[in-house]
Design a protein around this motif. Structure first.
Motif, PDB file in Angstrom:
ATOM      1  N   GLU A  66       0.833  -1.184   0.122  1.00 60.42           N
ATOM      2  CA  GLU A  66       0.066   0.093  -0.117  1.00 60.42           C
ATOM      3  C   GLU A  66       1.214   1.537  -0.371  1.00 60.42           C
ATOM      4  O   GLU A  66       1.024   2.309  -0.386  1.00 60.42           O
ATOM      5  CB  GLU A  66      -0.900   0.253   1.470  1.00 60.42           C
ATOM      6  CG  GLU A  66      -2.481  -1.039   1.793  1.00 60.42           C
ATOM      7  CD  GLU A  66      -1.434  -2.379   1.608  1.00 60.42           C
ATOM      8  OE1 GLU A  66      -0.554  -2.562   1.733  1.00 60.42           O
ATOM      9  OE2 GLU A  66      -2.889  -3.327   1.445  1.00 60.42           O
ATOM     10  N   ALA A  67       1.612   1.181   0.444  1.00 62.56           N
ATOM     11  CA  ALA A  67       2.861   2.313   0.890  1.00 62.56           C
ATOM     12  C   ALA A  67       3.549   2.682  -0.308  1.00 62.56           C
ATOM     13  O   ALA A  67       3.398   3.660  -0.619  1.00 62.56           O
ATOM     14  CB  ALA A  67       3.942   2.500   1.981  1.00 62.56           C
ATOM     15  N   VAL A  68       3.700   1.192  -1.237  1.00 61.11           N
ATOM     16  CA  VAL A  68       4.754   1.391  -2.527  1.00 61.11           C
ATOM     17  C   VAL A  68       3.269   2.354  -3.082  1.00 61.11           C
ATOM     18  O   VAL A  68       3.360   3.687  -4.444  1.00 61.11           O
ATOM     19  CB  VAL A  68       5.182   0.329  -2.827  1.00 61.11           C
ATOM     20  CG1 VAL A  68       5.406   0.459  -4.396  1.00 61.11           C
ATOM     21  CG2 VAL A  68       5.938  -0.206  -2.188  1.00 61.11           C
ATOM     22  N   LEU A  69       2.420   2.262  -3.622  1.00 61.25           N
ATOM     23  CA  LEU A  69       1.047   2.155  -4.292  1.00 61.25           C
ATOM     24  C   LEU A  69       0.869   3.735  -4.327  1.00 61.25           C
ATOM     25  O   LEU A  69       0.499   4.647  -4.904  1.00 61.25           O
ATOM     26  CB  LEU A  69      -0.315   1.507  -4.817  1.00 61.25           C
ATOM     27  CG  LEU A  69       0.256   0.080  -4.757  1.00 61.25           C
ATOM     28  CD1 LEU A  69      -1.802  -0.368  -4.643  1.00 61.25           C
ATOM     29  CD2 LEU A  69       0.379   0.203  -5.776  1.00 61.25           C
ATOM     30  N   LYS A  70       0.756   4.153  -2.463  1.00 59.86           N
ATOM     31  CA  LYS A  70       0.692   5.533  -2.083  1.00 59.86           C
ATOM     32  C   LYS A  70       1.905   6.519  -2.625  1.00 59.86           C
ATOM     33  O   LYS A  70       1.770   7.523  -3.026  1.00 59.86           O
ATOM     34  CB  LYS A  70       0.892   5.732  -1.444  1.00 59.86           C
ATOM     35  CG  LYS A  70      -0.057   6.634  -0.223  1.00 59.86           C
ATOM     36  CD  LYS A  70      -0.376   6.836   1.044  1.00 59.86           C
ATOM     37  CE  LYS A  70      -0.565   7.725   1.899  1.00 59.86           C
ATOM     38  NZ  LYS A  70      -1.193   8.026   3.184  1.00 59.86           N
ATOM     39  N   GLU A  71       3.258   5.821  -2.876  1.00 66.39           N
ATOM     40  CA  GLU A  71       4.268   7.009  -2.941  1.00 66.39           C
ATOM     41  C   GLU A  71       4.078   6.978  -5.106  1.00 66.39           C
ATOM     42  O   GLU A  71       4.230   8.035  -5.359  1.00 66.39           O
ATOM     43  CB  GLU A  71       5.616   6.323  -2.753  1.00 66.39           C
ATOM     44  CG  GLU A  71       6.938   6.707  -3.252  1.00 66.39           C
ATOM     45  CD  GLU A  71       8.128   6.365  -3.001  1.00 66.39           C
ATOM     46  OE1 GLU A  71       9.093   6.824  -3.287  1.00 66.39           O
ATOM     47  OE2 GLU A  71       7.895   5.569  -2.096  1.00 66.39           O
TER      48      GLU A  71
ATOM     49  N   LYS B 151       1.363   6.793  -6.857  1.00 66.73           N
ATOM     50  CA  LYS B 151       0.662   7.506  -7.015  1.00 66.73           C
ATOM     51  C   LYS B 151       0.826   9.123  -6.956  1.00 66.73           C
ATOM     52  O   LYS B 151       0.785   9.892  -6.937  1.00 66.73           O
ATOM     53  CB  LYS B 151      -0.834   7.567  -6.390  1.00 66.73           C
ATOM     54  CG  LYS B 151      -1.987   7.848  -6.850  1.00 66.73           C
ATOM     55  CD  LYS B 151      -3.343   7.336  -5.898  1.00 66.73           C
ATOM     56  CE  LYS B 151      -4.030   8.191  -6.396  1.00 66.73           C
ATOM     57  NZ  LYS B 151      -6.027   7.572  -6.301  1.00 66.73           N
ATOM     58  N   ALA B 152       1.594  10.059  -4.956  1.00 63.20           N
ATOM     59  CA  ALA B 152       1.737  10.925  -5.358  1.00 63.20           C
ATOM     60  C   ALA B 152       2.970  11.746  -6.743  1.00 63.20           C
ATOM     61  O   ALA B 152       2.830  12.472  -6.573  1.00 63.20           O
ATOM     62  CB  ALA B 152       2.605  10.961  -4.272  1.00 63.20           C
ATOM     63  N   ASN B 153       3.678  10.689  -6.581  1.00 64.51           N
ATOM     64  CA  ASN B 153       4.915  11.448  -7.777  1.00 64.51           C
ATOM     65  C   ASN B 153       4.188  10.851  -9.314  1.00 64.51           C
ATOM     66  O   ASN B 153       4.955  10.747 -10.380  1.00 64.51           O
ATOM     67  CB  ASN B 153       5.945  10.204  -7.131  1.00 64.51           C
ATOM     68  CG  ASN B 153       6.929   9.922  -6.595  1.00 64.51           C
ATOM     69  OD1 ASN B 153       6.632  11.390  -5.864  1.00 64.51           O
ATOM     70  ND2 ASN B 153       7.648   8.964  -6.182  1.00 64.51           N
ATOM     71  N   GLY B 154       2.598  10.315  -9.488  1.00 63.58           N
ATOM     72  CA  GLY B 154       2.310  10.788 -10.675  1.00 63.58           C
ATOM     73  C   GLY B 154       2.420   9.785 -11.872  1.00 63.58           C
ATOM     74  O   GLY B 154       2.686   9.221 -13.059  1.00 63.58           O
ATOM     75  N   ARG B 155       2.713   8.435 -10.862  1.00 61.08           N
ATOM     76  CA  ARG B 155       2.982   7.279 -11.836  1.00 61.08           C
ATOM     77  C   ARG B 155       2.195   6.098 -12.377  1.00 61.08           C
ATOM     78  O   ARG B 155       2.393   5.217 -12.858  1.00 61.08           O
ATOM     79  CB  ARG B 155       4.483   6.174 -11.297  1.00 61.08           C
ATOM     80  CG  ARG B 155       5.990   7.033 -11.220  1.00 61.08           C
ATOM     81  CD  ARG B 155       7.101   6.809 -11.165  1.00 61.08           C
ATOM     82  NE  ARG B 155       8.154   6.844 -11.429  1.00 61.08           N
ATOM     83  CZ  ARG B 155       9.310   7.151 -11.105  1.00 61.08           C
ATOM     84  NH1 ARG B 155       9.443   5.372 -11.193  1.00 61.08           N
ATOM     85  NH2 ARG B 155      10.219   7.515 -11.992  1.00 61.08           N
ATOM     86  N   LEU B 156       0.975   6.911 -11.150  1.00 57.38           N
ATOM     87  CA  LEU B 156      -0.213   5.529 -11.637  1.00 57.38           C
ATOM     88  C   LEU B 156      -1.044   6.628 -12.264  1.00 57.38           C
ATOM     89  O   LEU B 156      -1.469   7.871 -11.077  1.00 57.38           O
ATOM     90  CB  LEU B 156      -0.670   4.718 -10.154  1.00 57.38           C
ATOM     91  CG  LEU B 156       0.371   3.407  -9.412  1.00 57.38           C
ATOM     92  CD1 LEU B 156      -0.034   3.051  -8.312  1.00 57.38           C
ATOM     93  CD2 LEU B 156       0.323   3.149 -10.591  1.00 57.38           C
TER      94      LEU B 156
END
Length: 77
Positions: free
Chosen positions: A65-70, A72-77
């Motif tokens: 979840e933390a990887v997904l959140k990061e 998303k925050a970096n605009g990669r998702l």
């Protein structure tokens, strides 16, 4: 192959068995030697993987979840 060997029965898919027989013929090696080498390589890879895990045992854990959140925050998702 070592003079101290153990005998085992291994069942192969017929097509794989045929391919191994051909490879043994072309390479002038026994089927046992080819299979033994393949198993040794697989075990060596496992040993390398275990060593890599051991080297990284003290690294902090990061949840999925933390990887997904990061990402998303970096605009990669």
């Amino acid at each position: 192959m070592s003079t101290l060997t153990k005998r085992a029965t291994v069942y192969f898919d017929p097509a794989i068995h045929r391919a191994l027989q051909h490879k043994a013929l072309v390479a002038s090696r026994s089927l046992s030697d080819i299979v033994n080498d393949a198993v040794q390589q697989a075990l060596a890879e496992d040993a390398e993987d275990l060593a890599a895990f051991e080297e990284r045992v003290h690294e902090p854990l990061v949840s999925y979840e933390a990887v997904l959140k990061e990402l998303k925050a970096n605009g990669r998702l």
